[in-house]
Design an enzyme around this catalytic site. Structure first.
Site, mmCIF file in Angstrom:
data_model
loop_
_atom_site.group_PDB
_atom_site.id
_atom_site.type_symbol
_atom_site.label_atom_id
_atom_site.label_comp_id
_atom_site.label_asym_id
_atom_site.label_seq_id
_atom_site.Cartn_x
_atom_site.Cartn_y
_atom_site.Cartn_z
ATOM 1 N N LYS A 204 -58.228 -83.057 -107.454
ATOM 2 C CA LYS A 204 -56.973 -83.699 -107.054
ATOM 3 C C LYS A 204 -57.334 -84.903 -106.204
ATOM 4 O O LYS A 204 -58.406 -84.939 -105.596
ATOM 5 C CB LYS A 204 -56.118 -82.713 -106.251
ATOM 6 C CG LYS A 204 -54.648 -83.052 -106.201
ATOM 7 C CD LYS A 204 -53.848 -82.483 -107.364
ATOM 8 C CE LYS A 204 -52.434 -83.009 -107.355
ATOM 9 N NZ LYS A 204 -51.561 -82.367 -108.338
ATOM 10 N N ASP B 134 -48.859 -87.488 -110.007
ATOM 11 C CA ASP B 134 -48.272 -86.489 -109.103
ATOM 12 C C ASP B 134 -47.204 -87.263 -108.324
ATOM 13 O O ASP B 134 -46.754 -88.323 -108.782
ATOM 14 C CB ASP B 134 -49.347 -85.890 -108.179
ATOM 15 C CG ASP B 134 -48.860 -84.659 -107.405
ATOM 16 O OD1 ASP B 134 -48.821 -83.566 -107.983
ATOM 17 O OD2 ASP B 134 -48.495 -84.786 -106.224
HETATM 18 P P1 NDP Z 1 -42.102 -87.656 -108.088
HETATM 19 O O1 NDP Z 1 -42.734 -88.657 -107.213
HETATM 20 O O2 NDP Z 1 -41.689 -88.044 -109.452
HETATM 21 O O3 NDP Z 1 -40.808 -87.045 -107.358
HETATM 22 C C1 NDP Z 1 -40.908 -86.427 -106.117
HETATM 23 C C2 NDP Z 1 -39.527 -85.995 -105.679
HETATM 24 O O4 NDP Z 1 -39.661 -85.172 -104.515
HETATM 25 C C3 NDP Z 1 -38.641 -87.168 -105.266
HETATM 26 O O5 NDP Z 1 -37.306 -86.850 -105.527
HETATM 27 C C4 NDP Z 1 -38.901 -87.252 -103.775
HETATM 28 O O6 NDP Z 1 -37.846 -87.873 -103.033
HETATM 29 C C5 NDP Z 1 -39.008 -85.798 -103.414
HETATM 30 N N1 NDP Z 1 -39.834 -85.643 -102.207
HETATM 31 C C6 NDP Z 1 -41.100 -86.094 -102.020
HETATM 32 N N2 NDP Z 1 -41.513 -85.812 -100.778
HETATM 33 C C7 NDP Z 1 -40.491 -85.165 -100.190
HETATM 34 C C8 NDP Z 1 -40.312 -84.609 -98.902
HETATM 35 N N3 NDP Z 1 -41.267 -84.664 -97.966
HETATM 36 N N4 NDP Z 1 -39.116 -83.992 -98.643
HETATM 37 C C9 NDP Z 1 -38.138 -83.934 -99.575
HETATM 38 N N5 NDP Z 1 -38.258 -84.462 -100.811
HETATM 39 C C10 NDP Z 1 -39.418 -85.059 -101.098
HETATM 40 O O7 NDP Z 1 -43.101 -86.407 -108.117
HETATM 41 P P2 NDP Z 1 -43.200 -85.215 -109.187
HETATM 42 O O8 NDP Z 1 -41.853 -84.861 -109.669
HETATM 43 O O9 NDP Z 1 -44.254 -85.559 -110.144
HETATM 44 O O10 NDP Z 1 -43.784 -84.031 -108.281
HETATM 45 C C11 NDP Z 1 -42.939 -83.128 -107.574
HETATM 46 C C12 NDP Z 1 -43.723 -81.882 -107.221
HETATM 47 O O11 NDP Z 1 -44.200 -81.253 -108.426
HETATM 48 C C13 NDP Z 1 -44.969 -82.089 -106.355
HETATM 49 O O12 NDP Z 1 -45.124 -80.969 -105.513
HETATM 50 C C14 NDP Z 1 -46.097 -82.114 -107.371
HETATM 51 O O13 NDP Z 1 -47.336 -81.765 -106.790
HETATM 52 C C15 NDP Z 1 -45.600 -81.047 -108.335
HETATM 53 N N6 NDP Z 1 -46.179 -81.101 -109.671
HETATM 54 C C16 NDP Z 1 -46.069 -82.227 -110.442
HETATM 55 C C17 NDP Z 1 -46.578 -82.244 -111.707
HETATM 56 C C18 NDP Z 1 -46.385 -83.406 -112.626
HETATM 57 O O14 NDP Z 1 -46.720 -83.271 -113.803
HETATM 58 N N7 NDP Z 1 -45.849 -84.518 -112.185
HETATM 59 C C19 NDP Z 1 -47.338 -81.097 -112.238
HETATM 60 C C20 NDP Z 1 -47.314 -79.919 -111.382
HETATM 61 C C21 NDP Z 1 -46.782 -79.960 -110.140
HETATM 62 P P3 NDP Z 1 -38.010 -89.372 -102.476
HETATM 63 O O15 NDP Z 1 -37.771 -90.257 -103.646
HETATM 64 O O16 NDP Z 1 -36.983 -89.482 -101.416
HETATM 65 O O17 NDP Z 1 -39.408 -89.478 -101.951
#
Ligand code: NDP
Length: 450
Positions: free
Chosen positions: A132, A172
């Site tokens: 990662k 991510d």
């Molecule tokens: P994105 O960047 O596309 O979206 C992240 C989302 O989470 C946004 O809506 C963001 O809001 C919100 N967010 C981020 N930080 C915080 C916080 N501290 N408090 C509240 N909301 C928050 O990321 P992903 O959708 O790709 O990833 C989301 C999760 O899924 C992560 O934990 C990631 O590790 C996990 N994941 C992702 C995978 C993938 O294929 N993408 C695979 C497996 C797991 P804002 O816009 O306000 O920051």
């Protein structure tokens, strides 16, 4: 430092050992705690794995790369961020795991994510090791040109540590298709090689169909397996989804397709409450809105006239809760609220979104709870498929990839059931940890003390 040894295979000894070697790495310690709590009782009854050297090695990354990322902002100021790549375990294959760009990123967070990835990748049944990476760079509030310059500088160091045979990053938080494009472009420029060194690419230049959807769709496939296994169905259930990024959007899309009414999505500022449910048209609005990271979910409430509040959505009444934003976003109080409001299933789309106390409460209350390493493994599974397609220079159809994704999620569910039995109960955390561990541990033992 070299005198610090793991003296016995107990949870306390392992956590003390980590604290002594890496003081203050709380997220990493939390991830190890979650895994070792299931593994220790298991290895006690399986002599082959009751091996201090094995556990000492499994919690130590093979390699940690930390580097300076200098870049220039749009006002001509020089800026410096920190870049990371943790190559944690290659027993099963080349290092595989995403890159996160978020101001909260530090070594402890990248280590926790890479450690989780070991067991997740093992569960997919594909030959993928675990890594990662990322940076404390915040893409929010940056121009496209700034993001591109940052990505180019980031890869100018990272490129020497990755390759399609050795370490294959993906996206991510904060790293979507746009950033992947810039990263890939710079890698190609530096190496003159058109290879599958990163996954999540656009389909027109080597990406796989279904990769953008994979984590969210896979999550819902897993939820359906869980519900069916317990003689429930998805149809007519209500769901709350946190986040509104990649994982949340496609979880919502598949939930709608399965007849689930999704009443909430969120971002780091607040959440919407749409009593009528988010339909496909409204979801398209969110997808368009979130192409620009600065846009806020509040704009959905302004557009469709529903409620919006600051904070987290866990006080809403729902049957299914899908935390899809970030680590530790659902704590004990949130869990109490969900349970009081009758939640029946909680499945993690994000990595480690539920705190340990929240998980314990769900398990005690017999709520169906799925840990992210099982329920969000669809993303890395389709990344593995993207690697296969790149290596063979061919492209599978949407249906082919989607069917393979469904099969992977079903097989992960089966493994959780096989190893998660707990009297008359089923502990998915235990099942995922043990099933993930066995494959990695066997490979590590077979490869000797390396
Ligand atoms: P994105 O960047 O596309 O979206 C992240 C989302 O989470 C946004 O809506 C963001 O809001 C919100 N967010 C981020 N930080 C915080 C916080 N501290 N408090 C509240 N909301 C928050 O990321 P992903 O959708 O790709 O990833 C989301 C999760 O899924 C992560 O934990 C990631 O590790 C996990 N994941 C992702 C995978 C993938 O294929 N993408 C695979 C497996 C797991 P804002 O816009 O306000 O920051």
């Amino acid at each position: 430092m070299s005198d610090i040894r793991l003296k016995e295979l107990t949870l306390d000894a392992i956590l003390d050992f980590i604290e002594q070697r890496d003081p203050g790495q709380t997220s990493f310690k939390q991830a190890v705690h979650e895994v070792m709590e299931s593994i220790i009782p298991f290895i006690r009854t399986n002599e082959k794995y009751e091996n201090i050297g094995l556990i000492e090695r499994i919690i130590e990354p093979e390699r940690v790369i930390m580097f300076r990322v200098p870049w220039e902002d749009h006002e001509g100021n020089y800026r410096v961020n920190r870049g990371f790549r943790v190559q944690f375990n290659s027993a099963l294959g080349p290092y595989k795991g995403g890159l996160r760009f978020h101001p909260s990123v530090n070594l402890s967070i990248i280590k926790f994510l890479a450690f989780e990835q070991i067991f997740k990748n093992s569960l997919t049944g594909l030959n993928l090791g675990a890594g990662k990476g990322g940076s404390d760079f915040d893409p929010k509030g940056k121009t496209d040109a700034e993001v591109m310059r940052f990505c180019q500088s980031f890869v100018s160091e990272l490129y020497r540590h990755i390759s399609s045979e050795k370490d294959i990053p993906a996206g991510d938080i904060g790293v979507g298709e746009k950033e992947i494009g810039y990263i890939y472009g710079q890698y190609k420029r530096l190496t003159s090689r058109f290879t599958g060194v990163i996954t999540g690419k656009g389909v027109e230049y080597g990406g796989s169909t279904v990769r953008p959807q994979a984590t969210g769709f896979g999550l819902l496939y897993f939820v359906e397996e869980m519900l069916n296994h317990h003689e429930h169905s998805m149809d007519g259930k209500s769901a709350v989804i946190s986040g509104s990024g990649n994982v949340a959007q496609y979880a919502c899309e598949k939930a709608i397709a399965k007849g689930v009414k999704v009443i909430s999505m969120s971002d780091s500022n607040g959440f919407i409450y749409d009593r009528d449910g988010i339909n496909t048209k409204k979801l398209d609005f969110i997808k368009e809105l979130k192409k620009e990271r600065n846009n806020r979910i509040k704009q959905y409430a302004d557009e469709f006239g529903c409620d919006y509040s600051e904070g987290k959505p866990w006080e809403l009444k729902c049957d299914i809760a899908l935390p899809c934003a970030t680590q530790n976003e659902l704590n004990e109080t949130d869990a109490e609220n969900l349970i009081e409001n009758g939640v029946m299933c909680v499945a993690e789309g994000a990595n480690m979104p539920c705190t340990d106390a929240a998980i314990k409460l769900f398990q005690k209350s017999r709520i169906l709870y799925a840990p992210g390493k099982a329920s969000n493994a669809g993303g890395v599974a389709v990344s593995g498929m993207e690697m296969s397609q790149n290596a063979r220079r061919l492209s599978w159809t949407y249906e082919e990839v989607d069917n393979k994704l469904l099969e992977v999620m079903k097989s992960i569910h089966e493994k959780c059931v096989k190893f998660g039995e707990n009297g008359d109960d089923l502990n998915y955390m235990k099942g995922a940890n043990i099933a993930g561990f066995i494959k990695v541990a066997d490979a590590m033992l077979a490869q000797g003390h390396v």
